[in-house]
Design a protein around this motif. Sequence first.
Motif, PDB file in Angstrom:
ATOM      1  N   VAL A  15      48.567  42.997  21.194  1.00  0.00           N
ATOM      2  CA  VAL A  15      49.407  42.037  20.325  1.00  0.00           C
ATOM      3  C   VAL A  15      50.214  41.054  21.027  1.00  0.00           C
ATOM      4  O   VAL A  15      50.136  39.879  20.874  1.00  0.00           O
ATOM      5  CB  VAL A  15      49.861  42.871  19.328  1.00  0.00           C
ATOM      6  N   ASN A  16      50.929  41.657  22.149  1.00  0.00           N
ATOM      7  CA  ASN A  16      52.152  40.744  22.838  1.00  0.00           C
ATOM      8  C   ASN A  16      51.460  39.579  23.426  1.00  0.00           C
ATOM      9  O   ASN A  16      51.930  38.341  23.445  1.00  0.00           O
ATOM     10  CB  ASN A  16      52.776  41.585  23.662  1.00  0.00           C
ATOM     11  N   VAL A  17      50.300  39.795  24.090  1.00  0.00           N
ATOM     12  CA  VAL A  17      49.853  38.670  24.904  1.00  0.00           C
ATOM     13  C   VAL A  17      49.079  37.593  23.901  1.00  0.00           C
ATOM     14  O   VAL A  17      49.298  36.684  24.258  1.00  0.00           O
ATOM     15  CB  VAL A  17      48.599  39.250  25.816  1.00  0.00           C
ATOM     16  N   ALA A  18      48.419  38.122  22.950  1.00  0.00           N
ATOM     17  CA  ALA A  18      47.805  37.283  21.900  1.00  0.00           C
ATOM     18  C   ALA A  18      48.696  36.346  21.253  1.00  0.00           C
ATOM     19  O   ALA A  18      48.635  35.183  21.104  1.00  0.00           O
ATOM     20  CB  ALA A  18      46.906  37.830  20.932  1.00  0.00           C
ATOM     21  N   LYS A  19      49.929  37.032  21.085  1.00  0.00           N
ATOM     22  CA  LYS A  19      50.960  36.164  20.388  1.00  0.00           C
ATOM     23  C   LYS A  19      51.575  35.153  21.113  1.00  0.00           C
ATOM     24  O   LYS A  19      51.847  33.984  20.902  1.00  0.00           O
ATOM     25  CB  LYS A  19      52.228  37.192  19.850  1.00  0.00           C
ATOM     26  N   MET A  20      51.782  35.600  22.444  1.00  0.00           N
ATOM     27  CA  MET A  20      52.302  34.674  23.620  1.00  0.00           C
ATOM     28  C   MET A  20      51.254  33.302  23.508  1.00  0.00           C
ATOM     29  O   MET A  20      51.703  32.276  23.865  1.00  0.00           O
ATOM     30  CB  MET A  20      52.542  35.308  24.780  1.00  0.00           C
ATOM     31  N   LEU A  21      50.188  33.752  23.738  1.00  0.00           N
ATOM     32  CA  LEU A  21      48.937  32.585  24.025  1.00  0.00           C
ATOM     33  C   LEU A  21      49.148  31.656  22.892  1.00  0.00           C
ATOM     34  O   LEU A  21      48.922  30.464  23.054  1.00  0.00           O
ATOM     35  CB  LEU A  21      47.645  33.215  24.053  1.00  0.00           C
ATOM     36  N   ASP A  22      49.109  32.397  21.576  1.00  0.00           N
ATOM     37  CA  ASP A  22      49.428  31.510  20.430  1.00  0.00           C
ATOM     38  C   ASP A  22      50.562  30.455  20.391  1.00  0.00           C
ATOM     39  O   ASP A  22      50.531  29.453  20.127  1.00  0.00           O
ATOM     40  CB  ASP A  22      49.246  32.235  18.941  1.00  0.00           C
ATOM     41  N   GLU A  23      51.763  31.265  20.861  1.00  0.00           N
ATOM     42  CA  GLU A  23      52.916  30.393  20.840  1.00  0.00           C
ATOM     43  C   GLU A  23      52.828  29.152  21.989  1.00  0.00           C
ATOM     44  O   GLU A  23      53.622  27.941  21.848  1.00  0.00           O
ATOM     45  CB  GLU A  23      53.996  31.196  21.298  1.00  0.00           C
ATOM     46  N   LEU A  24      52.117  29.593  22.895  1.00  0.00           N
ATOM     47  CA  LEU A  24      52.024  28.374  23.953  1.00  0.00           C
ATOM     48  C   LEU A  24      50.537  27.308  24.099  1.00  0.00           C
ATOM     49  O   LEU A  24      50.496  26.592  24.488  1.00  0.00           O
ATOM     50  CB  LEU A  24      51.799  28.961  25.524  1.00  0.00           C
ATOM     51  N   SER A  25      50.046  27.715  22.794  1.00  0.00           N
ATOM     52  CA  SER A  25      48.842  26.946  22.390  1.00  0.00           C
ATOM     53  C   SER A  25      47.921  26.882  23.576  1.00  0.00           C
ATOM     54  O   SER A  25      47.338  25.729  23.910  1.00  0.00           O
ATOM     55  CB  SER A  25      49.149  25.416  22.012  1.00  0.00           C
ATOM     56  N   MET A  26      47.651  28.041  24.205  1.00  0.00           N
ATOM     57  CA  MET A  26      46.667  28.041  25.281  1.00  0.00           C
ATOM     58  C   MET A  26      45.209  27.970  24.831  1.00  0.00           C
ATOM     59  O   MET A  26      44.924  28.460  23.489  1.00  0.00           O
ATOM     60  CB  MET A  26      46.987  29.380  26.078  1.00  0.00           C
ATOM     61  N   PRO A  27      44.155  27.764  25.434  1.00  0.00           N
ATOM     62  CA  PRO A  27      42.786  27.565  24.996  1.00  0.00           C
ATOM     63  C   PRO A  27      42.531  28.902  24.412  1.00  0.00           C
ATOM     64  O   PRO A  27      42.939  30.200  24.963  1.00  0.00           O
ATOM     65  CB  PRO A  27      42.166  27.269  26.423  1.00  0.00           C
ATOM     66  N   GLU A  28      41.374  28.967  23.750  1.00  0.00           N
ATOM     67  CA  GLU A  28      41.159  30.114  23.080  1.00  0.00           C
ATOM     68  C   GLU A  28      40.489  31.239  24.087  1.00  0.00           C
ATOM     69  O   GLU A  28      40.388  32.490  23.916  1.00  0.00           O
ATOM     70  CB  GLU A  28      39.929  30.000  21.919  1.00  0.00           C
ATOM     71  N   HIS A  29      40.024  30.701  25.325  1.00  0.00           N
ATOM     72  CA  HIS A  29      39.221  31.633  26.259  1.00  0.00           C
ATOM     73  C   HIS A  29      40.386  31.994  27.276  1.00  0.00           C
ATOM     74  O   HIS A  29      39.799  32.578  28.446  1.00  0.00           O
ATOM     75  CB  HIS A  29      38.020  30.813  26.807  1.00  0.00           C
ATOM     76  N   GLN A  30      41.660  31.647  27.122  1.00  0.00           N
ATOM     77  CA  GLN A  30      42.582  32.046  28.330  1.00  0.00           C
ATOM     78  C   GLN A  30      42.372  33.427  28.822  1.00  0.00           C
ATOM     79  O   GLN A  30      42.679  33.795  30.033  1.00  0.00           O
ATOM     80  CB  GLN A  30      43.868  31.387  27.797  1.00  0.00           C
ATOM     81  N   VAL A  31      42.493  34.268  27.893  1.00  0.00           N
ATOM     82  CA  VAL A  31      42.343  35.653  28.091  1.00  0.00           C
ATOM     83  C   VAL A  31      41.570  36.273  27.337  1.00  0.00           C
ATOM     84  O   VAL A  31      41.550  36.125  25.974  1.00  0.00           O
ATOM     85  CB  VAL A  31      44.047  36.448  28.075  1.00  0.00           C
ATOM     86  N   GLY A  32      40.564  37.135  27.892  1.00  0.00           N
ATOM     87  CA  GLY A  32      39.745  37.973  27.084  1.00  0.00           C
ATOM     88  C   GLY A  32      39.683  39.174  27.391  1.00  0.00           C
ATOM     89  O   GLY A  32      39.751  39.674  29.019  1.00  0.00           O
TER      90      GLY A  32
END
Length: 276
Positions: A174-191
């Motif tokens: 959850v923490n990494v997904a939350k951070m990626l959303d905050e930074l508006s990273m591409p959808e495929h940045q982390v899988g």
Amino acid sequence: MAERLQDEEWPSFEPAPDEEAGAGVDIGNYDETLAFLRCFDTMFIVDDSVHMEPYWRDVGSLLETLSTICAKYDPDGIDIYFLNHRPKSLFPSRSVRKSGYRGIGGPEAKKNSKTASSIFANVRPGGKCNLGARLTKILEWYCGKLRAGEENAALNLIVITAGVFEDDVKTPLVNVAKMLDELSMPEHQVGIQLFQIGRPNASVQQTFEYLDDELHKETRTRDIIDTTTWSGEPGSLSAGDLLKVILGAVVKELDKRKPAVPLEDATRVKRVEDDD
């Protein structure tokens, strides 16, 4: 079954405003789909807890197959981490990046001659399955580099596990997904692909389904998790199954495929090289 989170525990974020992860990739074309791996830094986490002992020989064959394919498309080679095993040269002060094997199948492999098979041959299962702790260290390292602008390779993390988790797995996801959303990273940045190996188990299956289908909805974050299960019957993965395991977490069309995998028969990007 994993305990549900209450809505008020996590703030709501909208997913990054880009196309669906992997959009434009022709998943009907095996070679073209695998070529998408060039956009990623591929890492493996292998559960070497006591729960993996009955399947250990199969895990070795599986790791060899998957790592060979991934290394072909990763110019820097793939990385392999274990939950409990550490390289013999590791000192306590070394960073998380030194706690695994790096550059397998890439340029660094020419220096150390390590292969997935030679590494695996020296590892024996034992101890607990503290996947949450391992995920936390690796994802914190990666996200720290990403936030600082020192990393631009997307991360494709493939976890091979029996799924008998003995610590908190949800929080780092959850923490990494939350951070990626905050930074508006591409959808495929982390899988993150959770590949469950072993005998059918209702509790484990429920947990995997929850992590795959429900966790991101409850926490109102992006979906970075895909799960696949393997019955443990002797055999080899079909081409479609291989794509599902290798890229299911970063290509949403593959994520939508059935999670069970029965076996029938036995643009280059800069990667950060800092160790801290």
